[in-house]
Structure formats: structure tokens, C-alpha cells
Write a protein that holds these residues in place. Structure first.
Motif, PDB file in Angstrom:
ATOM      1  N   ASP A 229       0.847  -1.176   0.000  1.00 20.20           N
ATOM      2  CA  ASP A 229       0.000   0.000   0.000  1.00 20.20           C
ATOM      3  C   ASP A 229       0.894   1.241   0.000  1.00 20.20           C
ATOM      4  O   ASP A 229       2.112   1.157  -0.198  1.00 20.20           O
ATOM      5  CB  ASP A 229      -0.957  -0.021   1.182  1.00 20.20           C
ATOM      6  CG  ASP A 229      -0.232  -0.161   2.514  1.00 20.20           C
ATOM      7  OD1 ASP A 229       0.977   0.135   2.576  1.00 20.20           O
ATOM      8  OD2 ASP A 229      -0.883  -0.581   3.491  1.00 20.20           O
ATOM      9  N   SER A 230       0.312   2.397   0.226  1.00 24.34           N
ATOM     10  CA  SER A 230       1.073   3.642   0.141  1.00 24.34           C
ATOM     11  C   SER A 230       2.172   3.727   1.195  1.00 24.34           C
ATOM     12  O   SER A 230       3.088   4.547   1.067  1.00 24.34           O
ATOM     13  CB  SER A 230       0.135   4.848   0.269  1.00 24.34           C
ATOM     14  OG  SER A 230      -0.589   4.801   1.486  1.00 24.34           O
ATOM     15  N   GLY A 231       2.118   2.879   2.237  1.00 20.99           N
ATOM     16  CA  GLY A 231       3.200   2.853   3.208  1.00 20.99           C
ATOM     17  C   GLY A 231       4.516   2.426   2.583  1.00 20.99           C
ATOM     18  O   GLY A 231       5.592   2.773   3.088  1.00 20.99           O
ATOM     19  N   GLY A 232       4.451   1.673   1.490  1.00 22.01           N
ATOM     20  CA  GLY A 232       5.666   1.265   0.787  1.00 22.01           C
ATOM     21  C   GLY A 232       6.087   2.221  -0.304  1.00 22.01           C
ATOM     22  O   GLY A 232       7.130   2.016  -0.933  1.00 22.01           O
ATOM     23  N   LEU A 238      11.499   2.479  -3.135  1.00 18.64           N
ATOM     24  CA  LEU A 238      11.364   2.359  -4.582  1.00 18.64           C
ATOM     25  C   LEU A 238      12.725   2.420  -5.267  1.00 18.64           C
ATOM     26  O   LEU A 238      12.953   1.748  -6.271  1.00 18.64           O
ATOM     27  CB  LEU A 238      10.438   3.448  -5.114  1.00 18.64           C
ATOM     28  CG  LEU A 238       8.954   3.278  -4.726  1.00 18.64           C
ATOM     29  CD1 LEU A 238       8.169   4.535  -5.055  1.00 18.64           C
ATOM     30  CD2 LEU A 238       8.353   2.072  -5.444  1.00 18.64           C
ATOM     31  N   SER A 239      13.645   3.223  -4.732  1.00 18.45           N
ATOM     32  CA  SER A 239      14.997   3.272  -5.295  1.00 18.45           C
ATOM     33  C   SER A 239      15.709   1.941  -5.108  1.00 18.45           C
ATOM     34  O   SER A 239      16.442   1.480  -5.990  1.00 18.45           O
ATOM     35  CB  SER A 239      15.798   4.405  -4.640  1.00 18.45           C
ATOM     36  OG  SER A 239      15.208   5.656  -4.902  1.00 18.45           O
ATOM     37  N   LEU A 248      13.278  -6.353 -10.271  1.00 20.95           N
ATOM     38  CA  LEU A 248      12.045  -6.586  -9.532  1.00 20.95           C
ATOM     39  C   LEU A 248      10.958  -5.676 -10.084  1.00 20.95           C
ATOM     40  O   LEU A 248      11.182  -4.483 -10.286  1.00 20.95           O
ATOM     41  CB  LEU A 248      12.249  -6.299  -8.042  1.00 20.95           C
ATOM     42  CG  LEU A 248      13.267  -7.170  -7.303  1.00 20.95           C
ATOM     43  CD1 LEU A 248      13.446  -6.678  -5.878  1.00 20.95           C
ATOM     44  CD2 LEU A 248      12.849  -8.627  -7.317  1.00 20.95           C
ATOM     45  N   SER A 249       9.795  -6.228 -10.340  1.00 20.30           N
ATOM     46  CA  SER A 249       8.654  -5.415 -10.741  1.00 20.30           C
ATOM     47  C   SER A 249       7.906  -4.974  -9.489  1.00 20.30           C
ATOM     48  O   SER A 249       7.949  -5.640  -8.458  1.00 20.30           O
ATOM     49  CB  SER A 249       7.719  -6.208 -11.658  1.00 20.30           C
ATOM     50  OG  SER A 249       8.389  -6.623 -12.830  1.00 20.30           O
ATOM     51  N   PRO A 301      13.006   7.079  -8.637  1.00 24.58           N
ATOM     52  CA  PRO A 301      13.698   6.180  -9.574  1.00 24.58           C
ATOM     53  C   PRO A 301      13.328   6.458 -11.029  1.00 24.58           C
ATOM     54  O   PRO A 301      12.187   6.817 -11.348  1.00 24.58           O
ATOM     55  CB  PRO A 301      13.223   4.787  -9.146  1.00 24.58           C
ATOM     56  CG  PRO A 301      12.741   4.941  -7.758  1.00 24.58           C
ATOM     57  CD  PRO A 301      12.213   6.335  -7.645  1.00 24.58           C
ATOM     58  N   LYS A 302      14.300   6.284 -11.894  1.00 26.82           N
ATOM     59  CA  LYS A 302      14.043   6.416 -13.328  1.00 26.82           C
ATOM     60  C   LYS A 302      13.140   5.276 -13.783  1.00 26.82           C
ATOM     61  O   LYS A 302      13.254   4.150 -13.311  1.00 26.82           O
ATOM     62  CB  LYS A 302      15.352   6.381 -14.095  1.00 26.82           C
ATOM     63  CG  LYS A 302      16.246   7.582 -13.848  1.00 26.82           C
ATOM     64  CD  LYS A 302      17.505   7.503 -14.700  1.00 26.82           C
ATOM     65  CE  LYS A 302      18.397   8.723 -14.462  1.00 26.82           C
ATOM     66  NZ  LYS A 302      19.628   8.662 -15.275  1.00 26.82           N
ATOM     67  N   GLY A 303      12.252   5.589 -14.709  1.00 24.51           N
ATOM     68  CA  GLY A 303      11.334   4.578 -15.217  1.00 24.51           C
ATOM     69  C   GLY A 303      10.087   4.401 -14.379  1.00 24.51           C
ATOM     70  O   GLY A 303       9.233   3.590 -14.730  1.00 24.51           O
ATOM     71  N   MET A 304       9.963   5.146 -13.283  1.00 26.41           N
ATOM     72  CA  MET A 304       8.768   5.026 -12.447  1.00 26.41           C
ATOM     73  C   MET A 304       7.617   5.783 -13.092  1.00 26.41           C
ATOM     74  O   MET A 304       7.758   6.946 -13.467  1.00 26.41           O
ATOM     75  CB  MET A 304       9.044   5.581 -11.049  1.00 26.41           C
ATOM     76  CG  MET A 304       7.907   5.352 -10.064  1.00 26.41           C
ATOM     77  SD  MET A 304       8.193   6.116  -8.453  1.00 26.41           S
ATOM     78  CE  MET A 304       7.677   7.809  -8.792  1.00 26.41           C
ATOM     79  N   ARG A 305       6.484   5.140 -13.202  1.00 26.59           N
ATOM     80  CA  ARG A 305       5.300   5.751 -13.794  1.00 26.59           C
ATOM     81  C   ARG A 305       4.269   6.000 -12.702  1.00 26.59           C
ATOM     82  O   ARG A 305       4.034   5.133 -11.847  1.00 26.59           O
ATOM     83  CB  ARG A 305       4.713   4.853 -14.881  1.00 26.59           C
ATOM     84  CG  ARG A 305       5.696   4.522 -15.991  1.00 26.59           C
ATOM     85  CD  ARG A 305       5.087   3.583 -17.004  1.00 26.59           C
ATOM     86  NE  ARG A 305       4.001   4.208 -17.741  1.00 26.59           N
ATOM     87  CZ  ARG A 305       3.258   3.581 -18.661  1.00 26.59           C
ATOM     88  NH1 ARG A 305       3.479   2.295 -18.908  1.00 26.59           N
ATOM     89  NH2 ARG A 305       2.300   4.223 -19.285  1.00 26.59           N
ATOM     90  N   LEU A 306       3.659   7.157 -12.743  1.00 26.01           N
ATOM     91  CA  LEU A 306       2.628   7.544 -11.781  1.00 26.01           C
ATOM     92  C   LEU A 306       1.289   7.575 -12.495  1.00 26.01           C
ATOM     93  O   LEU A 306       1.106   8.346 -13.450  1.00 26.01           O
ATOM     94  CB  LEU A 306       2.957   8.909 -11.177  1.00 26.01           C
ATOM     95  CG  LEU A 306       1.918   9.503 -10.207  1.00 26.01           C
ATOM     96  CD1 LEU A 306       1.665   8.565  -9.041  1.00 26.01           C
ATOM     97  CD2 LEU A 306       2.380  10.869  -9.720  1.00 26.01           C
ATOM     98  N   ILE A 307       0.365   6.754 -12.052  1.00 27.92           N
ATOM     99  CA  ILE A 307      -0.933   6.593 -12.720  1.00 27.92           C
ATOM    100  C   ILE A 307      -2.031   6.877 -11.707  1.00 27.92           C
ATOM    101  O   ILE A 307      -1.935   6.497 -10.535  1.00 27.92           O
ATOM    102  CB  ILE A 307      -1.069   5.178 -13.311  1.00 27.92           C
ATOM    103  CG1 ILE A 307       0.049   4.944 -14.352  1.00 27.92           C
ATOM    104  CG2 ILE A 307      -2.430   4.958 -13.948  1.00 27.92           C
ATOM    105  CD1 ILE A 307       0.117   3.530 -14.876  1.00 27.92           C
TER     106      ILE A 307
END
Length: 461
Positions: A229-232, A238-239, A248-249, A301-307
Motif C-alpha cells: 500500500d502507500s506505506g511502501g 522504490l529506489s 524486480l517489478s 527512480p528512473k522509469g517510475m510511472r505515476l498513474i
């Protein structure tokens, strides 16, 4: 006039011979054998066996795991195995068990490493035997659900502290591997923490994820989907997940900050595309958009997408302060590069909804010894949490190896009610032992079939 038939008076005596009250425990004993878990525990814990000691430390820990799987919740409950040596073998006395826990707790780093090594080796064996039923056997990602839970302490135990829910106790963080819709799950990590530990502590998430990935067979460690959840959703965690070579996905909730809210309001109408329902069809009143190029993600992190997903709350739902213009918004981040937005959001929503299965796994762990940590010292309770993990894994491996259909999803309470606690008679004859389960028992056939299936599997050589 109605009559009520009376029950005949039952005379009770304690003179039965050859009766076994936990006959279904044979399922767990066979799982110990075929996965090699008992043997691995004996090999890894050999250094903690004193000179001239009779009982093997590995067997004592395995017996404690059996005790918890059968419904025990303290060290003394191992007595129910001790009372049935024909099935469970010689069982250590209570003082012997307590002294072993003290010895392990005096060297927690090596003790925990030894138990975890045995667990990882047995897991690889169990997944090999499970073949197509093992997580990741179909080539799909293996979801690892990270979540924390509250364990209440009813006495002043070491490092017990007030929790964020205004209770008193501990705040362990757990990682479960999901077996999918047709199965349950198994714990890869149970990281004990003080009660005042935070829900979004990146270091704890990293430690838990590292322990969990190390538990997987090497050929499966690049088939991992980390879910939280958002705690992670912290920069540090994420880095760490995105570090080169880790592969890791992830699909992790993201906090709806003021900057994100401002970006959402600035999105033009054409940026929103219809979202899908659970069947993959367009859902009225729900849309999805990408904020990756709109919100400044410097340092992330690079490549992180925010949806982001926008939907109208269902009738009668209470609006939250983050709901804007009568719509509810939820965000998540992922490093998946391909796929339509609606498909990615549907994948996350399916995964996120199935995170409720993680809550089911945690509830099962609490029914298997995690509800109350029975020891005083923090390191002793760390060893206890590892035994809880062993008990939960025995149940999970038994289900994927011995059962088909709905029985693979049975929670511990149902397994105990229907299968583990069944009574049977142990009969000797022809140099063999025969366990005779009561014929009228509704699940007798299921139990016999499952035990027979496990007995047909070879033990590791």
C-alpha cells in the motif's frame, strides 16, 4: 402435543487404548518428510545441541511448528504431541524446549539465519514437487505482498510499545507469496518490530523484501511483483527496488499529495481514458490518466510511472477530504513500461483487491501462533515468529501437494475442524501400523486421499 426425544446419558471413562486425537497431523508429518524440512532443520541447528543431549534441536523446532499448525499458542502446548508418541515420536519435555529457545535467542543472528536457510531449501523442494501448481510455474510474476500488522501484548514484554492504533504491543511487518486465486499463500518473512515502528519505514520494507526474495528458489527471483500500500511508496524503498541488476517489478500505492492533486485538476479532459471493470469492459463513471510527465518526480527512480484513477463513489459512500469535485482519486506507481493505461490500472486494481488475500494470510498466521507472542525477551519472540512462519509454510505446502479444489484455500481453522483434529484408532498388525479414521466422518475420504498422495511422494535423498 409435541414430544422431545431425550439423549441417553453418556458415561465417561479415561480407559481408551489405541486412540489418536490429532490423526490429521499425519498430513503435516508427511509434509515434513517429503519437503525435507525436518532434515534441514536438524542439519542447520546441529551446533545448538549440547553434548550428551537426547533431543535433536531441529526436531524440537519442527515439533513446535507442528504444535502451532495444530492450534497451539504457547510452548507448553507441545504436550498434545507428547501424549501421542506412536504418531509424533519422542517429544522433548517443557524444560528442554524452553532451554533450546533460550540458547537460540542468545545467538539470534546465526539462529535465525539457520532456520531461514532450512526454510528456503525446503521451499525449493516443495515447489519442485508441486510442479505446475507452484507459484511462478506458469511464467507469470509471483506477487509478494508486504503489509504490517498489530500484535497486542497483554503484559510488559521487551520492546512492546504503544502502537499507532492506540493499543500496546508489537508491529511486525510481513511478506507473503500469493498462490493465486486457486490457492492460499505462504510467509516469506515475518519481521518482528516494536509497537511504535512506523508504517512507512523504508529500512524495514527493504529488510523484509530482501529476506523474502532470498527465500525464493533462484530461478524464480526475477519473477517477482512487489505489492504494497502507500506505506511502501517511499523514495528509498522504490529506489532500492529499482537498483540496476535487481529486476524486480512493483505495483505500489502512492500518497495523494497536494502537488498530485494540483496536477490532477490541471489535466485536460482528453488526458482521461475510460477505465475497465473486473471483466475488462469499459466501466461507466471511471477513468484513468498518467501523471508521469505532469508531476515533477525529481529524485524518484528512473522509469517510475505515476498513474491515477478517477471514479464516482458508489451511492451512499462517505466522501473523503482527498475526494475532489465529487470524484475519488487513487494513485499507484509501477515500473512496467508496456501496456495501455487501462490495462495497467486494471492489473494494479486486481492486484490491489487481491491484497485483501494478504489480510487473510495474516489472519491465518494469527490463528497459528502470531496473535500473542508468549515469551518475554524480544529475541525469544523473534525465534517464535520464525516458528510461526514454519507452521504456516507446512500448512501451505501440504495444501498444494495433497489437495485439489477448494481444500487448497482452507484457512487453518477450517483445516483443524475438518481434518487435523479428527479422531482415529491406531491398529497394529502384520508388522504394520494402520490408522483407522471413523467412517461416518464427512471428510474421512478426503483425509485418506491426501495422506496417501503425500506418502506416494519421495523424500529428498
Amino acid at each position: 402435543m409435541k414430544t422431545i426425544a431425550s439423549q441417553p446419558k453418556i458415561v465417561v471413562s479415561a480407559d481408551g487404548l489405541g486412540l489418536i486425537s490429532q490423526a490429521g497431523g499425519l498430513l503435516l508429518l508427511e509434509t515434513l518428510r517429503v519437503t525435507g524440512l525436518g532434515r534441514e532443520l536438524s542439519a542447520q541447528l546441529e551446533r545448538w545441541q549440547p553434548a550428551r543431549a537426547i533431543h535433536d534441536p531441529g526436531k524440537v523446532i519442527a515439533d513446535l511448528a507442528l504444535t502451532l499448525a495444530l492450534g497451539g499458542d504457547c510452548l507448553a502446548d507441545i504436550a498434545m504431541l507428547r501424549a501421542q508418541p506412536e504418531v509424533f515420536g519422542p517429544i522433548a519435555s517443557d524444560p528442554t524446549v524452553s532451554r533450546l529457545i533460550d540458547r537460540l535467542a542468545a545467538d539470534p543472528v546465526r539462529a535465525l539465519r539457520a532456520i531461514r536457510t532450512a526454510r528456503a531449501t525446503a521451499r525449493e523442494r516443495a515447489w519442485t514437487l508441486a510442479a505446475n501448481h507452484a507459484p511462478g510455474a506458469d511464467g507469470e510474476l509471483i506477487p509478494l505482498d508486504i503489509d504490517a500488522t498489530i500484535v497486542i501484548a497483554h503484559s510488559d514484554k521487551q520492546q512492546a510499545a504503544p502502537t499507532w492504533k492506540k493499543t500496546f504491543g508489537f508491529h511486525p511487518i510481513t511478506v507473503f507469496a500469493d498462490h493465486g486465486a486457486d490457492g492460499g499463500g505462504e510467509p516469506l518473512a515475518l519481521l518482528l518490530r516494536p509497537g511504535n515502528a512506523g508504517s512507512n519505514t523504508a529500512a524495514d520494507h527493504i529488510d523484509a523484501a530482501r529476506l523474502a526474495v532470498a527465500q525464493l528458489p533462484k530461478q524464480r527471483r526475477r519473477q517477482v511483483l512487489i505489492r504494497a500500500d502507500s506505506g511502501g511508496g517511499t523514495r528509498e524503498f522504490l529506489s532500492w527496488l529499482s537498483r540496476p541488476g535487481r529486476r524486480l517489478s512493483y505495483s505500489i500505492g502512492f500518497t495523494l499529495t497536494e502537488e498530485v492533486q494540483t496536477a490532477i485538476l490541471a489535466l485536460p479532459a482528453h488526458a482521461w481514458t475510460p477505465a475497465y471493470d473486473a471483466d475488462g469492459r469499459v466501466r461507466p463513471g471511471a477513468w484513468v490518466a498518467e501523471l508521469t510527465g505532469v508531476v515533477i518526480l525529481e529524485g524518484w527512480p528512473k522509469g517510475m510511472r505515476l498513474i491515477v484513477r478517477k471514479e464516482r463513489p458508489h451511492p451512499g459512500a462517505q466522501l473523503r477530504f482527498t475526494d475532489i469535485d465529487g470524484h475519488r482519486f487513487t494513485c499507484f506507481v509501477t515500473n512496467t513500461r508496456r501496456g495501455q493505461l487501462a490495462d495497467l490500472e486494471l492489473r494494479h486494481r486486481r492486484r490491489h483487491r487481491r491484497r485483501a488475500r494478504c489480510e487473510d494470510r495474516i489472519r491465518g498466521a494469527k490463528d497459528t501462533g502470531l496473535r500473542n507472542l508468549p515469551l518475554h525477551d524480544f529475541t525469544q519472540n523473534q525465534i517464535w515468529c520464525e516458528i510461526v512462519a514454519l507452521a504456516c509454510e507446512l500448512i501451505a505446502w501440504m495444501q498444494i501437494l495433497a489437495f485439489d479444489g477448494p481444500a487448497r484455500r482452507y484457512e487453518p481453522k477450517r483445516l483443524r475442524l475438518r481434518l487435523f483434529a479428527v479422531a482415529a484408532r491406531l491398529v497394529r498388525g502384520g508388522r504394520r501400523l494402520r490408522l483407522r479414521v471413523a467412517a461416518p466422518w464427512p471428510w474421512a475420504g478426503q483425509l485418506v486421499t491426501a495422506i496417501t498422495r503425500l506418502q506416494a511422494l519421495p523424500a529428498p535423498t
